[in-house]
Design a protein around this motif. Structure first.
Motif, mmCIF file in Angstrom:
data_model
loop_
_atom_site.group_PDB
_atom_site.id
_atom_site.type_symbol
_atom_site.label_atom_id
_atom_site.label_comp_id
_atom_site.label_asym_id
_atom_site.label_seq_id
_atom_site.Cartn_x
_atom_site.Cartn_y
_atom_site.Cartn_z
ATOM 1 N N UNK A 48 0.787 -1.325 -0.043
ATOM 2 C CA UNK A 48 0.064 -0.088 0.060
ATOM 3 C C UNK A 48 0.819 1.348 -0.116
ATOM 4 N N UNK A 49 1.953 1.094 0.762
ATOM 5 C CA UNK A 49 3.050 2.252 0.488
ATOM 6 C C UNK A 49 3.286 2.808 -0.989
ATOM 7 N N UNK A 50 3.820 1.571 -1.488
ATOM 8 C CA UNK A 50 4.038 1.680 -3.047
ATOM 9 C C UNK A 50 2.854 2.375 -3.777
ATOM 10 N N UNK A 93 5.145 10.211 5.579
ATOM 11 C CA UNK A 93 4.145 10.685 6.806
ATOM 12 C C UNK A 93 3.418 9.315 7.198
ATOM 13 N N UNK A 94 2.950 8.338 6.288
ATOM 14 C CA UNK A 94 2.330 7.114 6.866
ATOM 15 C C UNK A 94 3.209 6.203 6.817
ATOM 16 N N UNK A 95 4.639 6.055 6.827
ATOM 17 C CA UNK A 95 5.371 5.291 7.240
ATOM 18 C C UNK A 95 5.888 5.655 8.744
ATOM 19 N N UNK A 96 5.952 6.963 9.200
ATOM 20 C CA UNK A 96 6.076 7.339 10.444
ATOM 21 C C UNK A 96 4.795 6.876 11.338
ATOM 22 N N UNK A 97 3.695 7.281 10.808
ATOM 23 C CA UNK A 97 2.346 6.984 11.482
ATOM 24 C C UNK A 97 2.365 5.596 11.841
ATOM 25 N N UNK A 98 2.571 4.578 10.962
ATOM 26 C CA UNK A 98 2.498 3.201 11.196
ATOM 27 C C UNK A 98 3.763 2.869 12.429
ATOM 28 N N UNK A 99 4.811 3.314 11.893
ATOM 29 C CA UNK A 99 5.955 3.124 12.858
ATOM 30 C C UNK A 99 5.362 3.535 14.447
ATOM 31 N N UNK A 100 4.884 4.859 14.669
ATOM 32 C CA UNK A 100 4.771 5.229 15.748
ATOM 33 C C UNK A 100 3.496 4.227 16.642
ATOM 34 N N UNK A 153 9.115 -3.595 12.838
ATOM 35 C CA UNK A 153 9.812 -2.418 12.691
ATOM 36 C C UNK A 153 10.742 -2.239 11.494
ATOM 37 N N UNK A 154 11.761 -3.381 11.708
ATOM 38 C CA UNK A 154 12.988 -3.386 10.729
ATOM 39 C C UNK A 154 12.327 -3.961 9.438
ATOM 40 N N UNK A 155 11.684 -4.480 9.348
ATOM 41 C CA UNK A 155 10.977 -4.890 7.989
ATOM 42 C C UNK A 155 10.309 -3.776 7.427
ATOM 43 N N UNK A 156 9.569 -2.874 8.054
ATOM 44 C CA UNK A 156 8.875 -1.846 7.536
ATOM 45 C C UNK A 156 9.864 -0.719 7.138
ATOM 46 N N UNK A 157 10.809 -0.607 7.964
ATOM 47 C CA UNK A 157 12.026 0.263 7.414
ATOM 48 C C UNK A 157 12.693 0.023 6.286
ATOM 49 N N UNK A 158 13.531 -1.258 6.406
ATOM 50 C CA UNK A 158 14.002 -1.588 5.221
ATOM 51 C C UNK A 158 13.348 -1.921 3.871
ATOM 52 N N UNK A 159 12.089 -2.330 4.056
ATOM 53 C CA UNK A 159 11.081 -2.455 3.100
ATOM 54 C C UNK A 159 10.836 -1.192 2.298
ATOM 55 N N UNK A 160 10.289 -0.117 3.394
ATOM 56 C CA UNK A 160 10.236 1.170 2.767
ATOM 57 C C UNK A 160 11.241 1.899 2.094
#
Length: 469
Positions: A242-244, A256-263, A283-290
């Protein structure tokens, strides 16, 4: 009682007071009577509908199913109503909405995609000759696929809007259920189902309905990651996908959305000892995936360009908005109002003093309902902070940070930009309605008094800029 008869009476009295005030004070600039009456009928239906549904569906076991199908019915009616309104007041823009501009561009770009698919050409290359940025490709691709299947039918796209909008209603219900509980969730679902601005945009060939659907699904899968250990990796991959997708609609929303999900994931509190391990891993998956998605789609260049242009964006957006509305003002004069009232705005324009105002006052009911109901948003946000409601971090952070970005950019008073935050503000609106305290009605009266004079001042301001007042 969550929404009482007294609440409805106060809201309708306020609406009548605003309309009658403008009729009495500005008799030469009254909007066409049919638009005025239909707008008031829409406000009336909303508040009567909220009361009827909240009370009538309080104990329904099939609530979610009813919510979806009733939402679909109202959205299809909204599509039909938009056609009737345009046919009556702006037939030249059919099959689009009143004062359509971007809708024509989306239609043409959708035709380009459909023709490219039929001829086995590269759709991205075809769109590159029409749009300046990949951030405009998303809705064009969606329209093109619909045109390929159903022919070049604008109605088919609007029906898709209605379906996606109905799924969004369910998602807001589910997000609120996780954040607060069933009582608030049912109120939020009903509010989202009936909210006039969301119905209005369903009937337009614009990307906002689809974009809200994507963002709501990010919020939903974020809660799924937290709620259950099953399919956490799958749900995380859905969020990344969905980010993509968001990149092809509005690039600046992605970080913005990446930050909100991580928060939401990092600061969620639970007694489950294993959650912290899972949270760190996810969190690591989301960061490196993003970062991977950012690199693969060359998003870094677009984000960098957006940051570099941010210093000029405020003035540019103000200039564009002033030209569109025929208003002359300086950033120094208006910026304090925009920032301080960013959540409350836009205020309704109620006066007919030039032809191009038709597309603005035709949806005055949307702004009036929002102005009335945002009192409960403030209560909900106050309670979110006071009680540190960690389950509601995603909707709170997205809505508040997004509106802050709009305020700094000088576009918080434009309904098309504000609409993205509305479903997530409804999460807090529902809690504000559900909670009761001794001086709640008194505080609402004070708030409505402020809004009344703000609406009057806004319309006087528009007249004075043209030398008409």
């Amino acid at each position: 009682m969550a929404w009482s008869k007294r609440h409805t009476q106060i809201a309708l009295f306020f609406t009548l007071a605003v309309l009658l005030c403008h009729i009495v004070f500005f008799p030469n600039y009254i909007m066409p009577l049919p638009i005025l009456l239909v707008g008031f009928a829409t406000v009336l239906f909303f508040f009567l509908g909220v009361r009827a549904y909240v009370n009538g569906w309080k104990n329904r076991s099939d609530f979610a199913t009813r919510l979806f199908f009733h939402s679909l019915m109202y959205r299809l009616l909204a599509v039909a109503a938009m056609y009737v309104l345009t046919m009556e007041y702006d037939p030249a823009n059919l099959p689009f909405e009143i004062a359509a501009s971007d809708a024509w561009n989306y239609h043409y770009s959708g035709v380009i995609v459909a023709d490219a698919l039929d001829q086995n050409r590269n759709v991205f290359q075809a769109l590159s000759h029409f749009w300046k940025s990949e951030a405009d490709y998303g809705f064009s691709l969606c329209i093109g696929f619909i045109y390929t299947i159903f022919g070049k039918s604008v109605t088919a796209v609007k029906i898709l809007n209605a379906i996606l909008g109905s799924v969004t209603v369910l998602r807001i219900y589910q997000i609120t259920q996780f954040a607060y509980g069933e009582k608030q969730a049912r109120i939020a679902g009903i509010l989202t189902m009936l909210m006039p601005p969301l119905l209005w945009f369903t009937g337009m060939l614009l990307k906002e309905t689809l974009l809200i659907f994507l963002i709501a699904n990010i919020g939903y899968y974020c809660t799924k990651i937290i709620k259950t250990s099953a399919f956490r990796i799958v749900n995380t991959l859905m969020v990344l996908l969905l980010f993509g997708s968001i990149f092809f609609f509005r690039t600046v929303l992605v970080p913005l959305l990446v930050g909100c999900v991580l928060l939401q994931i990092v600061f969620y509190r639970t007694r489950n000892k294993n959650y912290r391990v899972f949270a760190s891993f996810i969190t690591l998956i989301l960061i490196f995936g993003s970062l991977f998605i950012t690199y693969e789609l060359s998003m870094d260049k677009h984000i960098e360009s957006a940051i570099e242009a941010s210093s000029e964006q405020f003035g540019n957006e103000l200039d564009k908005a002033s030209k569109d509305r025929g208003i002359n003002y300086t950033a120094a004069l208006v910026s304090p109002l925009l920032i301080s009232g960013a959540i409350i705005t836009p205020f309704p324009s109620l006066l007919d003093f030039e032809e191009r105002q038709l597309g603005i006052y035709a949806h005055f009911q949307n702004e009036i309902v929002r102005n009335i109901m945002y009192f409960f948003v403030f209560i909900g946000l106050f309670r979110f902070i006071k009680f540190r409601k960690a389950t509601a971090i995603f909707p709170a952070s997205f809505a508040v940070l997004y509106i802050m970005i709009l305020a700094v950019s000088g576009i918080s008073f434009q309904d098309r930009f504000q609409i993205l935050a509305l479903p997530f503000l409804i999460v807090f609106m529902s809690d504000g309605i559900a909670v009761d305290y001794h001086q709640k009605e008194k505080h609402w009266f004070v708030y409505l008094g402020f809004i009344f004079f703000a609406i009057l001042a806004w319309n006087m301001f528009k007249l004075s800029n043209r030398g008409l007042f």
